[in-house]
Design an enzyme around this catalytic site. Structure first.
Site, PDB file in Angstrom:
ATOM      1  N   GLY A 178       0.663  -1.187  -0.018  1.00  0.00           N
ATOM      2  CA  GLY A 178      -0.104   0.105  -0.084  1.00  0.00           C
ATOM      3  C   GLY A 178       0.642   1.277  -0.092  1.00  0.00           C
ATOM      4  CB  THR A 179       3.769   2.159   2.065  1.00  0.00           C
ATOM      5  OG1 THR A 179       3.140   2.126   3.211  1.00  0.00           O
ATOM      6  CG2 THR A 179       4.772   3.504   2.003  1.00  0.00           C
ATOM      7  N   GLY A 220      -1.981  -6.659   0.145  1.00  0.00           N
ATOM      8  CA  GLY A 220      -2.171  -8.117   0.043  1.00  0.00           C
ATOM      9  C   GLY A 220      -2.489  -8.471   1.564  1.00  0.00           C
ATOM     10  CG  HIS A 221      -0.177  -6.961   5.158  1.00  0.00           C
ATOM     11  ND1 HIS A 221      -0.105  -6.552   6.300  1.00  0.00           N
ATOM     12  CD2 HIS A 221       0.264  -5.772   4.250  1.00  0.00           C
ATOM     13  CE1 HIS A 221      -0.139  -5.205   6.394  1.00  0.00           C
ATOM     14  NE2 HIS A 221       0.261  -4.713   5.322  1.00  0.00           N
ATOM     15  CB  CYS A 266       1.585   5.336  24.823  1.00  0.00           C
ATOM     16  SG  CYS A 266       1.950   6.738  26.241  1.00  0.00           S
TER      17      CYS A 266
END
Lengths: 390, 134
Positions: free
Chosen positions: A71-72, A200-201, A324
């Site tokens: 995606g990135t 895909g993941h 956090c």
């Protein structure tokens, strides 16, 4: 101890059929698809078939699908590639303030490179306004990039309506569909999408593989150089096992789409009702226009990482928009853009369901959640103060 | 973040925090942090004054924050209970982190403020003492 995974928006377990389909492309069919010999041809055939599968899933043509590392990378090629190719036409890009960092950080980079970016606000449910999209378009606007569904709160944007606006103004529309692809029906022609990122993941496929859809005739420059692969838009030896795995995952997603949606929606709504039975727990994101697997709540007076940790120690894996957990000092930009105050943003909890999530899993979470919240609230100076005031 | 990033001791103090709560009529109360940064620690002390010697007789805490914030608050109460005020003022945030077997680097600054909260409580106690003299 129990082990319940409710972080499917982060990643999903690889489907056994996906692994089975991939294995032979490590060996014996390990050829490089660019090779002329038989090993190479077998790899080429597998890639061609996978491209057809992915194209069909979004109503595209095979030669409009480019395999990437995920995606990135797809987002980077879409934004930087269009910007580079269209810079003589204009230097204005429109996106939203709740995009994934793959979009926002790339936009920040483009701003340094001389482009102007408009970050559209969202309403309290996380929706972009069509009026705002229309009003933001200028003569020098070259691209609109709005994610189909948000990764944190699951809100689904009116992409088809935005597509119609983009088309009317002759501006390209890119959508990051990493969270929605395989879950929501997508037709790039009906929705008038010019570029689309998928991964895909997130759909029970392997990590390190994704694709970018680019409508034929769309001007995009490569951002990486090296060879003729993926018609020079994404050079580099093709990840054949990954591509085959992605296609298998897509095939399964298309077959199971209706069943998965029905299953996840039912459990999601049960989970939302169960969590909201605890006082001062608020749902974040749109109540209806939301991904079937997404639950995001703010638990007042409690900090998100403490919640994650407490649930993790009880065998429940979830995530949060708390500072956090972001690795920075700021809480989720998505929740802040939706108008949540810092206390609500720090106390946010995201639980994302999957095809394997069972009713027993949800029952267990609904049983454990109030105990965990009660223990943390008892420790919280903010909660104590409130009790005294009352 | 998951339990994996924290030491066993942090997880122990997070899961079974020592000295949680408030002290009615505390001799000093100190608070540090704010909602914006996501951590608030509040420490209550009861001081046993014997001539010139002032010892921490009882100590309680309340914390809104991450796992590290809770664990540092918990362990600092254990470390300083029974100490004289002057001894306890020598305890630093770094000492607290070390007592926990270390903290992940990202937590060293934002969530490691328990010793500062204690100092604030002692300051509050001393200011009250001054007022009583006046």
């Amino acid at each position: 101890m129990r082990s319940i995974y409710l972080d499917h928006a982060a990643t999903t377990p690889v489907h056994p059929e996906v692994i089975a389909a991939m294995l032979q492309y490590f060996r014996p069919l390990y050829g490089n698809a660019s090779s002329v010999h038989g090993f190479g041809r077998q790899a080429r055939i597998a890639i061609d078939k996978a491209r057809e599968t992915v194209a069909k899933a979004i109503g595209a043509q095979p030669n409009e699908i480019y395999f990437t590392s995920g995606g990135t990378e797809s987002d980077n090629i879409a934004l930087m590639g269009v910007a580079e190719a269209q810079r003589d036409k204009g230097r204005h890009i429109i996106t939203s303030s709740i995009e994934h960092h793959a979009i926002l950080d790339t936009c920040a980079y483009l701003e340094k490179a001389g482009f102007e970016v408009t970050y559209l606000p969202v309403n309290a449910d996380g929706l972009v306004s069509l009026t705002d999209v229309n009003a933001a378009i200028r003569p020098d606007t070259i691209l609109i990039s709005i994610g189909h569904a948000n990764n944190e709160v699951g809100t689904i944007q009116p992409i088809a309506e935005i597509g119609a606006i983009a088309k009317a103004h002759g501006v390209y529309l890119h959508t990051d569909a990493v969270q929605s692809f395989g879950t929501l029906p997508i037709d790039v022609n009906e929705m008038q999408i010019d570029l689309l990122s998928l991964s895909g993941h997130k759909i029970y496929g392997p990590k390190g593989i994704g694709a970018l859809y680019v409508r034929r005739g769309t001007r995009v420059h490569p951002i990486q150089h090296g060879g003729g692969q993926e018609r020079k838009l994404r050079p580099g030896t093709e990840n054949v096992p990954g591509i085959v795995g992605l296609a298998k995952a897509v095939e399964l997603a298309m077959q199971e789409m209706a069943a998965r949606t029905e299953h996840m929606t039912r459990l999601r709504d049960k989970l939302i009702a169960g969590l909201m039975a605890v006082p001062e727990v608020k749902l974040n994101g749109h109540p209806e226009k939301r991904l079937p697997g997404n639950v995001n709540v703010s638990v007042k007076y409690v900090e998100g990482e403490s919640l994650i940790l407490s649930l993790d120690l009880r065998g429940i894996a979830v995530s949060s928009g708390s500072a956090c957990t972001s690795g920075s000092l700021d809480p989720s930009h998505v929740l802040i853009a939706m108008g949540l105050d810092h206390l609500q943003a720090h106390g946010s909890l995201r639980l994302t369901l999957g095809r394997d999530t069972s009713e027993a899993d949800i029952d267990y979470v609904i049983e454990v959640f109030p105990q965990v919240v009660e223990k943390l609230r008892a420790m919280s100076p903010l909660y104590n103060r409130l009790e005294k005031e009352e | 973040m998951s339990a994996a990033m924290y030491s066993q001791k942090v997880i122990d103090h997070f899961s079974n925090p020592r000295n949680v709560g408030t002290i009615e009529n505390a001799d000093g109360v100190g608070e540090i942090g704010n909602v914006t940064c996501g951590d608030i620690m509040r420490i209550y002390i009861k001081v046993d004054k014997n001539g010139d010697e002032e010892r921490i007789d009882d100590i309680r805490f309340q914390t809104f924050g991450c796992g590290a914030a809770v664990a540092t608050s918990s362990i600092v109460t254990e470390m300083v209970k029974g100490m004289t005020l002057d001894e306890s003022l020598k305890v630093t945030n770094k000492d607290v982190a070390e007592a926990l077997g270390g903290l992940p680097p990202v937590k060293m600054h934002c969530s490691n403020l328990a010793a500062d909260a204690l100092k604030a409580a002692i300051k509050d106690y001393r200011e009250r003492q001054e007022k009583d003299k006046e």
